[in-house]
Design a protein around this motif. Structure first.
Motif, PDB file in Angstrom:
ATOM      1  N   GLU A  62    -100.551  45.478  28.522  1.00  0.00           N
ATOM      2  CA  GLU A  62    -100.800  44.197  27.868  1.00  0.00           C
ATOM      3  C   GLU A  62    -101.332  43.175  28.869  1.00  0.00           C
ATOM      4  O   GLU A  62    -102.204  42.361  28.529  1.00  0.00           O
ATOM      5  CB  GLU A  62     -99.513  43.695  27.214  1.00  0.00           C
ATOM      6  CG  GLU A  62     -99.652  42.354  26.500  1.00  0.00           C
ATOM      7  CD  GLU A  62    -100.605  42.402  25.318  1.00  0.00           C
ATOM      8  OE1 GLU A  62    -100.953  41.330  24.805  1.00  0.00           O
ATOM      9  OE2 GLU A  62    -101.022  43.516  24.907  1.00  0.00           O
ATOM     10  N   ARG A  63    -100.830  43.198  30.086  1.00  0.00           N
ATOM     11  CA  ARG A  63    -101.361  42.292  31.109  1.00  0.00           C
ATOM     12  C   ARG A  63    -102.841  42.580  31.374  1.00  0.00           C
ATOM     13  O   ARG A  63    -103.643  41.649  31.540  1.00  0.00           O
ATOM     14  CB  ARG A  63    -100.558  42.423  32.404  1.00  0.00           C
ATOM     15  CG  ARG A  63     -99.155  41.868  32.334  1.00  0.00           C
ATOM     16  CD  ARG A  63     -98.504  41.874  33.712  1.00  0.00           C
ATOM     17  NE  ARG A  63     -97.142  41.394  33.640  1.00  0.00           N
ATOM     18  CZ  ARG A  63     -96.080  42.183  33.475  1.00  0.00           C
ATOM     19  NH1 ARG A  63     -96.245  43.504  33.390  1.00  0.00           N
ATOM     20  NH2 ARG A  63     -94.870  41.686  33.387  1.00  0.00           N
ATOM     21  N   SER A  64    -103.184  43.863  31.421  1.00  0.00           N
ATOM     22  CA  SER A  64    -104.586  44.229  31.649  1.00  0.00           C
ATOM     23  C   SER A  64    -105.463  43.758  30.499  1.00  0.00           C
ATOM     24  O   SER A  64    -106.571  43.233  30.716  1.00  0.00           O
ATOM     25  CB  SER A  64    -104.710  45.746  31.824  1.00  0.00           C
ATOM     26  OG  SER A  64    -103.966  46.192  32.938  1.00  0.00           O
ATOM     27  N   ARG A  65    -105.000  43.930  29.255  1.00  0.00           N
ATOM     28  CA  ARG A  65    -105.768  43.487  28.102  1.00  0.00           C
ATOM     29  C   ARG A  65    -105.952  41.967  28.113  1.00  0.00           C
ATOM     30  O   ARG A  65    -107.046  41.452  27.861  1.00  0.00           O
ATOM     31  CB  ARG A  65    -105.061  43.901  26.801  1.00  0.00           C
ATOM     32  CG  ARG A  65    -105.034  45.388  26.540  1.00  0.00           C
ATOM     33  CD  ARG A  65    -104.262  45.719  25.277  1.00  0.00           C
ATOM     34  NE  ARG A  65    -104.863  45.089  24.103  1.00  0.00           N
ATOM     35  CZ  ARG A  65    -104.360  44.060  23.450  1.00  0.00           C
ATOM     36  NH1 ARG A  65    -103.213  43.504  23.852  1.00  0.00           N
ATOM     37  NH2 ARG A  65    -104.973  43.560  22.387  1.00  0.00           N
ATOM     38  N   VAL A  72    -108.327  35.777  33.491  1.00  0.00           N
ATOM     39  CA  VAL A  72    -107.281  35.271  34.391  1.00  0.00           C
ATOM     40  C   VAL A  72    -106.153  36.298  34.432  1.00  0.00           C
ATOM     41  O   VAL A  72    -105.590  36.636  33.384  1.00  0.00           O
ATOM     42  CB  VAL A  72    -106.736  33.910  33.918  1.00  0.00           C
ATOM     43  CG1 VAL A  72    -105.647  33.417  34.865  1.00  0.00           C
ATOM     44  CG2 VAL A  72    -107.855  32.895  33.803  1.00  0.00           C
ATOM     45  N   PRO A  73    -105.815  36.841  35.599  1.00  0.00           N
ATOM     46  CA  PRO A  73    -104.757  37.856  35.653  1.00  0.00           C
ATOM     47  C   PRO A  73    -103.399  37.279  35.290  1.00  0.00           C
ATOM     48  O   PRO A  73    -103.125  36.093  35.499  1.00  0.00           O
ATOM     49  CB  PRO A  73    -104.788  38.326  37.117  1.00  0.00           C
ATOM     50  CG  PRO A  73    -105.416  37.194  37.869  1.00  0.00           C
ATOM     51  CD  PRO A  73    -106.388  36.558  36.931  1.00  0.00           C
ATOM     52  N   VAL A  74    -102.555  38.155  34.743  1.00  0.00           N
ATOM     53  CA  VAL A  74    -101.180  37.784  34.400  1.00  0.00           C
ATOM     54  C   VAL A  74    -100.266  38.324  35.502  1.00  0.00           C
ATOM     55  O   VAL A  74    -100.235  39.528  35.738  1.00  0.00           O
ATOM     56  CB  VAL A  74    -100.765  38.360  33.034  1.00  0.00           C
ATOM     57  CG1 VAL A  74     -99.343  37.935  32.688  1.00  0.00           C
ATOM     58  CG2 VAL A  74    -101.730  37.908  31.953  1.00  0.00           C
ATOM     59  N   PRO A  75     -99.530  37.472  36.203  1.00  0.00           N
ATOM     60  CA  PRO A  75     -98.683  37.955  37.300  1.00  0.00           C
ATOM     61  C   PRO A  75     -97.532  38.801  36.789  1.00  0.00           C
ATOM     62  O   PRO A  75     -97.146  38.734  35.610  1.00  0.00           O
ATOM     63  CB  PRO A  75     -98.183  36.665  37.957  1.00  0.00           C
ATOM     64  CG  PRO A  75     -98.240  35.640  36.867  1.00  0.00           C
ATOM     65  CD  PRO A  75     -99.411  36.009  36.008  1.00  0.00           C
ATOM     66  N   LEU A 162     -94.934  37.218  29.168  1.00  0.00           N
ATOM     67  CA  LEU A 162     -94.932  38.151  30.296  1.00  0.00           C
ATOM     68  C   LEU A 162     -94.982  37.464  31.657  1.00  0.00           C
ATOM     69  O   LEU A 162     -94.702  38.107  32.669  1.00  0.00           O
ATOM     70  CB  LEU A 162     -96.126  39.106  30.178  1.00  0.00           C
ATOM     71  CG  LEU A 162     -96.045  40.123  29.039  1.00  0.00           C
ATOM     72  CD1 LEU A 162     -97.323  40.940  28.962  1.00  0.00           C
ATOM     73  CD2 LEU A 162     -94.842  41.042  29.219  1.00  0.00           C
ATOM     74  N   THR A 163     -95.342  36.208  31.716  1.00  0.00           N
ATOM     75  CA  THR A 163     -95.359  35.516  33.018  1.00  0.00           C
ATOM     76  C   THR A 163     -93.930  35.340  33.520  1.00  0.00           C
ATOM     77  O   THR A 163     -93.091  34.766  32.829  1.00  0.00           O
ATOM     78  CB  THR A 163     -96.029  34.140  32.889  1.00  0.00           C
ATOM     79  OG1 THR A 163     -97.382  34.322  32.445  1.00  0.00           O
ATOM     80  CG2 THR A 163     -96.027  33.412  34.226  1.00  0.00           C
ATOM     81  N   PRO A 164     -93.632  35.841  34.712  1.00  0.00           N
ATOM     82  CA  PRO A 164     -92.249  35.762  35.201  1.00  0.00           C
ATOM     83  C   PRO A 164     -91.844  34.333  35.550  1.00  0.00           C
ATOM     84  O   PRO A 164     -92.694  33.485  35.880  1.00  0.00           O
ATOM     85  CB  PRO A 164     -92.266  36.660  36.443  1.00  0.00           C
ATOM     86  CG  PRO A 164     -93.681  36.623  36.901  1.00  0.00           C
ATOM     87  CD  PRO A 164     -94.525  36.516  35.666  1.00  0.00           C
TER      88      PRO A 164
END
Length: 395
Positions: A62-65, A72-75, A162-164
């Motif tokens: 899901e982060r990749s999608r 913008v990447p999701v950490p 999903l962002t920590p």
């Protein structure tokens, strides 16, 4: 209209893949329930870490999608699942990253399918409304952009879930740092042990053997001194030669520990001496290190200089022995955060990266890692081979 349809199609495909991922999240819910039951029985506790790893893969997808859609990447922030089984189970249960992944999976199982179903309805309306509005009236489409907004809504929710949290990110970064330091410490210990064995071998097989032979020659010369002065003189000449050879062996061992030329001439002079004796045509460029003066704090610490010296020595040795190149270049650059060493040759390439490389490259990586530095090796077939080393230090 054509561009609007293309953009809507891309957004709808994002929603469709999200719906497929939502189905996997529903299956993951069944896996989670099964894992929880097995864990409560203790017998299946080993399944829990593997289930958490599976959940992490879904979240990474899901982060990749989301990153592909938004640019913008999701950490991410996870504690490593390592060690014995009790430690892995404890980490899997207490990791905040796992909790966020579970929350995302539960939410995505609902909104992923819901948004996709809404997008199907929007498509039907768009073909009717925008077909008339755009095709006959020549106006910009009204309904098709809603599909892109639905895709944007999904990415916003995924990023938020999903962002920590900052504390979780710090804990994960600290755990990763501890893991890295553990690995570099093990490498440093291994490199130190190998260096001690090498010094012991060089002393035992070289200098010690020559000193023993020297002692025997002197003893024979003493016995023959009164009865056969000519033989005694010849033995003393041989002893002098062996003493010189033993001194040369000792100098070689000392250079392997810390090259005296570094103390005498500094890193720039030592590297230029290496280049002159390498047998190659070497171009040496130095930035920010000219006029080195340790008393005024211009020179790097001794350990950094020694590491840089051995990096250059290894790079030139590999170039001379294996690359087939006639020319090479070395660049030393003083940077605010440390020292950068760049070695390049135009040889045949093909040097192995990582631990599969030769013992020289492995020793170089361990020596640099012990100083918290970084090594990057680029060596495609056909060349060139480039070794870039960054050694952090305070000037």
């Amino acid at each position: 209209m054509r561009e609007a349809i293309k953009e809507a199609a891309r957004a709808w495909w994002h929603l469709a893949t999200g719906a497929a991922l939502a189905v996997l999240c529903l299956l993951m819910a069944a896996v989670a329930l099964f894992t929880a039951v097995l864990t409560l029985t203790v017998i299946g506790a080993g399944v829990l870490p593997e289930s958490v790893l599976l959940l992490r893969r879904l979240a990474d997808r899901e982060r990749s999608r989301t990153a592909a859609r938004t640019g913008v990447p999701v950490p991410e922030a996870y504690l490593p699942l390592e060690g014995p089984l009790p430690a892995r189970v404890r980490t899997a249960v207490t990791d905040p990253g796992t909790h966020r992944d579970l929350l995302w999976a539960a939410a995505h199982a609902v909104y992923g399918i819901a948004l996709w179903c809404v997008s199907l309805v929007v498509w039907v309306c768009a073909l009717t409304v925008d077909g008339v509005w755009t095709g006959l009236a020549g106006r910009p489409p009204l309904v098709l952009p809603l599909i892109g907004r639905l895709a944007g809504l999904e990415t916003d929710w995924a990023r938020a879930l999903l962002t920590p949290a900052p504390s979780a990110a710090r804990d994960a970064a600290l755990a990763a740092r501890v893991e890295q330091l553990t690995a570099t410490r093990a490498g440093a210990v291994a490199a130190h042990g190998a260096e001690l064995r090498r010094i012991e071998r060089d002393l035992h097989d070289g200098a010690q053997a020559r000193l023993v032979a020297l002692s025997m020659r002197i003893g024979l010369a003493r016995r023959a001194y009164d009865s056969d002065p000519a033989t005694a003189r010849k033995l003393l000449d041989d002893a002098q030669e062996q003493a010189e050879e033993a001194l040369a062996e000792l100098r070689h061992v000392v250079r392997g520990i810390h090259p005296p030329i570094l103390t005498d001439r500094g890193l720039t002079g030592a590297v230029r001496a290496l280049a002159a004796s390498s047998g190659l045509e070497v171009e040496v460029s130095v930035t920010g290190l000219d006029g080195e003066d340790r008393d005024h704090g211009v020179r790097a610490p001794a350990a950094i200089e020694a590491a840089a010296y051995f990096v250059v020595a290894e790079a030139l040795t590999n170039a001379a022995k294996h690359s087939g190149a006639a020319r090479a270049s070395v660049a030393l650059t003083r940077e605010p955060a440390g020292l950068r060493v760049l070695g390049e040759d135009a040889g045949r390439g093909g040097a192995e990266a990582g631990e599969r490389g030769g013992s020289g490259l492995t020793g170089m990586r361990r020596r640099v890692a012990a100083l918290d530095g970084a090594v990057r090796l680029t060596s495609p077939r056909g060349g060139p081979t480039v070794i870039e080393v960054e050694l952090p230090c305070v000037w």
